[in-house]
Design a protein around this motif. Structure first.
Motif, PDB file in Angstrom:
ATOM      1  N   SER A 230       0.801  -1.230   0.000  1.00 48.94           N
ATOM      2  CA  SER A 230       0.000   0.000   0.000  1.00 48.94           C
ATOM      3  C   SER A 230       0.833   1.279   0.000  1.00 48.94           C
ATOM      4  CB  SER A 230      -1.007  -0.005   1.151  1.00 48.94           C
ATOM      5  OG  SER A 230      -0.403  -0.490   2.311  1.00 48.94           O
ATOM      6  N   THR A 231       2.184   1.191   0.069  1.00 53.85           N
ATOM      7  CA  THR A 231       2.951   2.433  -0.086  1.00 53.85           C
ATOM      8  C   THR A 231       3.194   2.761  -1.558  1.00 53.85           C
ATOM      9  OG1 THR A 231       5.190   1.501  -0.003  1.00 53.85           O
ATOM     10  CG2 THR A 231       4.150   2.018   2.121  1.00 53.85           C
ATOM     11  N   TYR A 232       2.807   1.853  -2.479  1.00 52.02           N
ATOM     12  CA  TYR A 232       2.905   2.216  -3.893  1.00 52.02           C
ATOM     13  C   TYR A 232       1.660   1.885  -4.709  1.00 52.02           C
ATOM     14  CZ  TYR A 232       5.201  -2.469  -3.807  1.00 52.02           C
ATOM     15  OH  TYR A 232       5.530  -3.782  -3.581  1.00 52.02           O
ATOM     16  N   GLN A 233       0.936   0.825  -4.370  1.00 50.62           N
ATOM     17  CA  GLN A 233      -0.310   0.562  -5.103  1.00 50.62           C
ATOM     18  C   GLN A 233      -1.426   1.434  -4.517  1.00 50.62           C
ATOM     19  OE1 GLN A 233      -0.754  -3.726  -4.856  1.00 50.62           O
ATOM     20  NE2 GLN A 233       0.902  -4.079  -6.319  1.00 50.62           N
ATOM     21  N   MET A 234      -2.513   1.605  -5.294  1.00 51.64           N
ATOM     22  CA  MET A 234      -3.539   2.588  -4.911  1.00 51.64           C
ATOM     23  C   MET A 234      -4.495   2.101  -3.825  1.00 51.64           C
ATOM     24  SD  MET A 234      -4.750   4.485  -8.381  1.00 51.64           S
ATOM     25  CE  MET A 234      -6.226   4.989  -7.507  1.00 51.64           C
ATOM     26  N   ASP A 235      -5.026   3.062  -3.106  1.00 56.42           N
ATOM     27  CA  ASP A 235      -6.030   2.815  -2.069  1.00 56.42           C
ATOM     28  C   ASP A 235      -7.372   2.497  -2.743  1.00 56.42           C
ATOM     29  OD1 ASP A 235      -7.978   3.065  -0.087  1.00 56.42           O
ATOM     30  OD2 ASP A 235      -6.985   4.770   0.870  1.00 56.42           O
ATOM     31  N   PRO A 236      -7.966   1.329  -2.436  1.00 51.37           N
ATOM     32  CA  PRO A 236      -9.255   0.969  -3.055  1.00 51.37           C
ATOM     33  C   PRO A 236     -10.369   1.995  -2.813  1.00 51.37           C
ATOM     34  CG  PRO A 236      -8.291  -0.948  -1.988  1.00 51.37           C
ATOM     35  CD  PRO A 236      -7.429   0.234  -1.605  1.00 51.37           C
ATOM     36  N   ALA A 237     -10.176   2.911  -1.887  1.00 55.15           N
ATOM     37  CA  ALA A 237     -11.208   3.920  -1.618  1.00 55.15           C
ATOM     38  C   ALA A 237     -11.177   5.079  -2.607  1.00 55.15           C
ATOM     39  CB  ALA A 237     -11.047   4.448  -0.188  1.00 55.15           C
ATOM     40  N   ASN A 238     -10.179   5.116  -3.500  1.00 59.39           N
ATOM     41  CA  ASN A 238      -9.983   6.304  -4.346  1.00 59.39           C
ATOM     42  C   ASN A 238     -10.314   6.069  -5.816  1.00 59.39           C
ATOM     43  OD1 ASN A 238      -9.004   7.321  -1.986  1.00 59.39           O
ATOM     44  ND2 ASN A 238      -6.863   7.386  -2.638  1.00 59.39           N
ATOM     45  N   SER A 239     -10.915   7.083  -6.444  1.00 57.48           N
ATOM     46  CA  SER A 239     -11.046   7.021  -7.902  1.00 57.48           C
ATOM     47  C   SER A 239     -10.570   8.292  -8.604  1.00 57.48           C
ATOM     48  CB  SER A 239     -12.460   6.634  -8.346  1.00 57.48           C
ATOM     49  OG  SER A 239     -13.357   7.703  -8.223  1.00 57.48           O
ATOM     50  N   ASN A 240     -10.647   9.466  -7.964  1.00 59.31           N
ATOM     51  CA  ASN A 240     -10.050  10.665  -8.582  1.00 59.31           C
ATOM     52  C   ASN A 240      -8.563  10.435  -8.817  1.00 59.31           C
ATOM     53  OD1 ASN A 240     -12.401  12.196  -8.544  1.00 59.31           O
ATOM     54  ND2 ASN A 240     -11.985  13.025  -6.509  1.00 59.31           N
ATOM     55  N   GLU A 241      -7.944   9.770  -7.852  1.00 68.54           N
ATOM     56  CA  GLU A 241      -6.512   9.510  -7.934  1.00 68.54           C
ATOM     57  C   GLU A 241      -6.170   8.655  -9.161  1.00 68.54           C
ATOM     58  OE1 GLU A 241      -5.075   7.520  -4.423  1.00 68.54           O
ATOM     59  OE2 GLU A 241      -3.022   7.435  -5.179  1.00 68.54           O
ATOM     60  N   ALA A 242      -7.099   7.793  -9.553  1.00 69.34           N
ATOM     61  CA  ALA A 242      -6.862   6.956 -10.742  1.00 69.34           C
ATOM     62  C   ALA A 242      -6.761   7.838 -11.988  1.00 69.34           C
ATOM     63  CB  ALA A 242      -7.979   5.926 -10.903  1.00 69.34           C
ATOM     64  N   LEU A 243      -7.599   8.880 -12.047  1.00 66.96           N
ATOM     65  CA  LEU A 243      -7.553   9.791 -13.206  1.00 66.96           C
ATOM     66  C   LEU A 243      -6.222  10.530 -13.230  1.00 66.96           C
ATOM     67  CD1 LEU A 243     -11.173  11.279 -13.200  1.00 66.96           C
ATOM     68  CD2 LEU A 243     -10.312   9.224 -14.337  1.00 66.96           C
ATOM     69  N   HIS A 244      -5.744  10.901 -12.052  1.00 66.54           N
ATOM     70  CA  HIS A 244      -4.459  11.595 -11.947  1.00 66.54           C
ATOM     71  C   HIS A 244      -3.330  10.671 -12.438  1.00 66.54           C
ATOM     72  CE1 HIS A 244      -1.885  14.402  -9.171  1.00 66.54           C
ATOM     73  NE2 HIS A 244      -1.393  14.300 -10.382  1.00 66.54           N
ATOM     74  N   GLU A 245      -3.360   9.414 -12.001  1.00 68.81           N
ATOM     75  CA  GLU A 245      -2.350   8.431 -12.426  1.00 68.81           C
ATOM     76  C   GLU A 245      -2.369   8.272 -13.948  1.00 68.81           C
ATOM     77  OE1 GLU A 245       0.015   6.579 -11.236  1.00 68.81           O
ATOM     78  OE2 GLU A 245      -0.255   6.407  -9.076  1.00 68.81           O
ATOM     79  N   VAL A 246      -3.561   8.136 -14.504  1.00 69.84           N
ATOM     80  CA  VAL A 246      -3.679   7.932 -15.950  1.00 69.84           C
ATOM     81  C   VAL A 246      -3.155   9.151 -16.704  1.00 69.84           C
ATOM     82  CG1 VAL A 246      -5.333   7.698 -17.858  1.00 69.84           C
ATOM     83  CG2 VAL A 246      -5.573   6.261 -15.818  1.00 69.84           C
ATOM     84  N   ALA A 247      -3.512  10.346 -16.232  1.00 71.54           N
ATOM     85  CA  ALA A 247      -3.042  11.568 -16.894  1.00 71.54           C
ATOM     86  C   ALA A 247      -1.519  11.610 -16.919  1.00 71.54           C
ATOM     87  CB  ALA A 247      -3.608  12.798 -16.178  1.00 71.54           C
ATOM     88  N   MET A 248      -0.899  11.254 -15.796  1.00 71.76           N
ATOM     89  CA  MET A 248       0.569  11.258 -15.711  1.00 71.76           C
ATOM     90  C   MET A 248       1.168  10.250 -16.682  1.00 71.76           C
ATOM     91  SD  MET A 248       1.627  13.132 -12.879  1.00 71.76           S
ATOM     92  CE  MET A 248       3.030  12.263 -12.238  1.00 71.76           C
ATOM     93  N   ASP A 249       0.626   9.018 -16.666  1.00 72.03           N
ATOM     94  CA  ASP A 249       1.201   7.960 -17.509  1.00 72.03           C
ATOM     95  C   ASP A 249       1.049   8.286 -18.991  1.00 72.03           C
ATOM     96  OD1 ASP A 249       1.966   6.670 -15.238  1.00 72.03           O
ATOM     97  OD2 ASP A 249       0.554   5.009 -15.387  1.00 72.03           O
TER      98      ASP A 249
END
Ligand code: PBG
Length: 340
Positions: A230-249
């Motif tokens: 959990s210090t590098y994979q995402m928190d299952p409670a989050n979805s805005n963060e997924a959009l941020h990750e995708v934008a970066m990648d």
């Protein structure tokens, strides 16, 4: 929506009229699933003529490269898009710095060469992450406190991805969740002339308990023990963060993005597809497969129907492609026309 609102109410509109016969249900079906949407994961063993069952993944085996090539001929003939390789590394080849990850003669690299020679039309995708190669089972190298070090790990990931590209991999797929690794890998690939090598970024990879059977299959679970990611994979409670990750990648040069696991994260797939409209894949992971298999083995669920419903749900949410342990089976069902 506006169309529906303008329709006359019941009985002029009877939704069941279109559902009454098969031809008209098929005519207006909105989503489809074919073998070309599927990617088959494969666990690769050292040696020749070897296969091993995996307790928590009934029907899936670890295969030596020669047997993998045989299986891949069938998968390709059935129209599967690609295979995703996961090496099963013997304990004596694991180390703190994961040097085996970029061994040109390593298992993944050997399997890529064998597959691209024997079955050139089948896409080959490799996993870029260090967990099969580290003694502790984390995806990167750690400091004294056990923390996975981002930039030091990324340097090794770059060497690993380059070794896969040299072997002929069509797609390198970083599943490690280090920051900045997609850009670093893209730059290194370009510098060495691999301008056609695709990057599938595991952009939204959650710290999930659904990976349990996979970790047993590659033998990283035992090493990992009670530690988690959990210090590098995402928190299952989050979805805005997924959009941020995708934008970066995407900015760093990813050609495709992945959401993982699959069914518990349909909303994430949907938001990513709606927001970015880029090639989006879903990983229907080992624990999802194991759950279905267990219920089917008990006679509690109809396998063909639940598998089709699970995979079409991923497509409906917005997945273009699906990595699933059911890929080979579904492709066979489609060939035999025994799909529901
Ligand atoms: C690790 C990796 C994992 C999976 C694919 N690559 C497990 C993890 O992150 O611990 C899981 C796949 C599955 O469960 O089917 N880099």
């Amino acid at each position: 929506m506006s169309l529906d609102n303008s329709r006359a109410p019941f009985p002029a509109t009877r939704m069941r009229r279109m559902r009454r016969q098969r031809f008209s249900r098929d005519l207006v079906r909105e989503h489809s699933l074919t073998a070309s949407h599927l990617i088959m994961p494969a666990f690769v063993l050292e040696g020749r003529d070897r296969s091993e069952d995996i307790a928590a993944l009934p029907g899936i085996q670890r295969l030596s490269v020669d047997r993998l090539v045989d299986a891949a001929q069938t998968w390709a003939a059935d129209g599967i898009a690609a295979v995703a390789l996961f090496p099963v590394v013997p304990r004596e080849k694991k180390s703190a710095q994961a040097e085996e990850a970029f061994n040109a003669e390593g298992l993944a690299q050997t399997a890529v060469r064998a597959l691209k020679t024997a079955v050139p039309g089948l896409g080959v995708m490799t996993d870029v992450a260090l967990d099969p190669f580290t003694i502790h089972g984390q995806d990167g190298i750690i400091d004294e406190s056990g923390y996975v070090m981002n930039d030091e790990t990324t340097e090794i990931l770059v060497r690993q991805a380059l070794s896969h590209a040299h072997a002929g991999a069509d797609i390198v797929a970083p599943s490690d969740m280090m920051d900045g690794r997609v850009g670093a890998i893209r730059r290194a690939l370009e510098a060495e002339g691999f301008r056609h090598t695709q990057i599938l970024a595991y952009a939204a990879k959650y710290a999930s308990a659904f990976y349990g059977p996979f970790r047993d299959a590659v033998g990283s679970g035992e090493a990992l023990g009670q530690a988690d990611k959990s210090t590098y994979q995402m928190d299952p409670a989050n979805s805005n963060e997924a959009l941020h990750e995708v934008a970066m990648d995407l900015k760093e040069g990813a050609d495709m993005v992945m959401v993982k696991p699959g069914l518990p994260y349909l909303d994430v797939i949907h938001r990513i597809k709606e927001t970015f409209q880029v090639p989006t894949l879903a990983y229907h992971v080992s624990g999802e497969y194991a759950m279905l298999k267990a219920a089917v083995a008990n006679g509690w669920l109809d396998e063909r129907k639940v598998v089709w419903e699970s995979l079409i749900a991923l497509r409906r949410a917005g997945a273009d492609g699906i990595v699933t342990y059911y890929a080979a089976t579904v492709a066979r069902w489609l060939r035999e026309r025994t799909q529901p």
